[in-house]
Design an enzyme around this catalytic site. Structure first.
Site, PDB file in Angstrom:
ATOM      1  N   CYS A   1      89.278  72.150  26.145  1.00 33.49           N
ATOM      2  CA  CYS A   1      88.021  72.694  26.671  1.00 33.49           C
ATOM      3  C   CYS A   1      86.848  71.803  26.314  1.00 33.49           C
ATOM      4  CB  CYS A   1      87.725  74.051  26.054  1.00 33.49           C
ATOM      5  SG  CYS A   1      88.783  75.327  26.606  1.00 33.49           S
TER       6      CYS A   1
ATOM      7  N   GLU B   1      88.582  65.499  36.634  1.00 27.33           N
ATOM      8  CA  GLU B   1      89.841  65.720  35.918  1.00 27.33           C
ATOM      9  C   GLU B   1      90.335  67.143  36.161  1.00 27.33           C
ATOM     10  OE1 GLU B   1      89.702  62.700  32.236  1.00 27.33           O
ATOM     11  OE2 GLU B   1      88.440  64.441  31.933  1.00 27.33           O
TER      12      GLU B   1
ATOM     13  N   CYS C   1      78.985  70.517  25.038  1.00 32.65           N
ATOM     14  CA  CYS C   1      79.983  70.196  26.075  1.00 32.65           C
ATOM     15  C   CYS C   1      79.876  68.746  26.537  1.00 32.65           C
ATOM     16  CB  CYS C   1      79.787  71.139  27.254  1.00 32.65           C
ATOM     17  SG  CYS C   1      80.816  70.762  28.676  1.00 32.65           S
TER      18      CYS C   1
ATOM     19  N   CYS D   1      93.927  74.068  35.264  1.00 37.51           N
ATOM     20  CA  CYS D   1      92.496  74.108  34.970  1.00 37.51           C
ATOM     21  C   CYS D   1      91.808  73.170  35.980  1.00 37.51           C
ATOM     22  CB  CYS D   1      92.280  73.651  33.529  1.00 37.51           C
ATOM     23  SG  CYS D   1      90.576  73.642  33.034  1.00 37.51           S
TER      24      CYS D   1
ATOM     25  N   CYS E   1      77.845  68.552  35.448  1.00 37.20           N
ATOM     26  CA  CYS E   1      77.374  69.941  35.406  1.00 37.20           C
ATOM     27  C   CYS E   1      75.867  69.944  35.164  1.00 37.20           C
ATOM     28  CB  CYS E   1      78.087  70.702  34.298  1.00 37.20           C
ATOM     29  SG  CYS E   1      77.686  72.459  34.266  1.00 37.20           S
TER      30      CYS E   1
END
Ligand code: SAH
Ligand code: SF4
Length: 352
Positions: free
Chosen positions: A344, A86, A127, A113, A120
């Site tokens: 975020c 994304e 997150c 962004c 990750c």
């Protein structure tokens, strides 16, 4: 995976002669945003055939667009191996001094962004990206293509400056070589010509790569996701802290060259009853002594299954006021795109 994307190549890496043809190709890719070799009208037919044989242009494919009520737009892209990433377009107002009359004027500024990895490895507990694990690094072409698409899809003029924040999915410094390649390609004068001073790398604190970044002197801005003022809590939030702890991060950051007008940005994620008290603000101001720092407070953005909660507005303001009283610039990040999970920490792999 063979990377044959033409977006992965620096100007002097395109295999074509004479060299001015590379500049022409860059012009088509980055000023006219063409997505087909046949549209490169000033390139001879035989060379187009050759280009098509060795390079591809379908590096990423747009799969979905979601628009937030606040103007934020989230794009879902599918990569050639089927993974998805994304990227987000944010509209921010920026204060600028008008060159003609010297008055401060507000203008809308585009911020892109960009994602740097599929998933990750760091595994931060707050997150959502971390929840789907790590699949792979993005190639430079896959990062460059996100920028090109966002400019093209929003009809952003080739001369209009945009801010790039490497704050999408992934830890950009874990994909260092491709990140540097991306920065060089998108900053190229013959291409997108995006100023490195308007590009910000956000990191959870990979100190050896911050050191490398200092040596490579790219002129980019640095943002550190600090989020905690003691190692005990930071170990819990960001597992990488066990290897790169707070003091090692602050030591290396002190060596990072900062632009006169800019500062090192410290992002501080506020989680209710965990790190949102004024005592933490006091410790933070002590930690930042001697660093040309500014702090950006981020509201924790919740997602299904998390045990963390969003802090109150009043605790955010008290935290901010304390830092301001210590002469540290502190802003509160407006959560953009919450209604479409584009804020975020809310980006992740999606099934389509
Ligand atoms: N990996 C890099 C950049 C991507 S994350 C980094 O960690 O800095 C971008 C920012 O979003 C980071 O500051 C991260 O801490 C923050 N973030 C992650 N999850 C969040 C959440 N649930 N709510 C608010 N911010 C979050
Ligand atoms: Fe990775 Fe950044 Fe998410 Fe941590 S906050 S898991 S480093 S993307």
């Amino acid at each position: 995976m063979v990377d044959d994307s033409i977006y992965s190549l620096g100007l002097d890496e395109i295999d074509i002669k004479p060299s001015f043809r590379s500049t022409q190709i860059y012009n088509w890719l980055y000023k006219k945003y063409v997505d087909n070799f046949d549209d490169m009208k000033n390139i001879p037919k035989e060379q187009i055939v050759q280009l098509k044989k060795i390079y591809s242009l379908d590096t990423i494919k747009l799969s979905n667009i979601e628009k937030s009520s606040d103007g934020t737009i989230k794009y879902l892209f599918t990569l050639k191996d089927g993974n998805t990433i994304e990227a987000v377009l944010l509209l921010m107002s920026e204060k600028k001094i008008d060159k003609k009359d010297g008055y401060i004027k507000k203008s809308e500024q585009y911020t892109f962004c960009i994602s740097s990895q599929v998933g990750c490895k760091i595994g931060c507990s707050f997150c959502l990206t971390a929840k789907s694990g790590f699949k792979r690094d993005l190639t430079a072409g896959e990062m460059v293509a996100q920028v090109v698409y966002l400019k093209k899809l929003n009809n952003i003029d080739q001369n209009r400056s945009v801010n790039i924040v490497y704050m999408g999915m992934g830890e950009p410094l874990d994909n260092y070589n491709n990140l540097v390649k991306t920065i060089k390609i998108i900053s190229s004068k013959d291409g997108l010509d995006l100023n490195t001073r308007r590009q910000t790398i956000s990191t959870s604190g990979v100190t050896n790569k911050i050191k490398q970044l200092i040596e490579d002197d790219l002129g980019v801005q640095l943002a550190i996701s600090l989020h905690a003022v003691n190692d005990k809590l930071r170990d819990e939030l960001i597992p990488l802290n066990k290897k790169h702890n707070i003091s090692s991060i602050l030591d290396i950051v002190k060596k990072f060259p900062v632009d006169k007008r800019k500062k090192i940005l410290f992002e501080y994620l506020m989680i209710k009853d965990l790190n949102d008290d004024v005592a933490s603000a006091k410790t933070l101001s002590k930690l930042l002594k001697g660093i040309d720092a500014k702090v950006n407070l981020i509201y924790f953005n919740p997602f299904d299954g998390t045990s963390y909660s969003r802090p109150s507005k009043i605790s955010m303001i008290k935290f901010q006021e304390y830092l301001n009283s210590q002469k540290i610039i502190c802003t509160i990040r407006q959560s953009k795109g919450l209604d479409i999970s584009a804020a975020c920490g809310q980006l992740r792999q999606k099934q389509i």
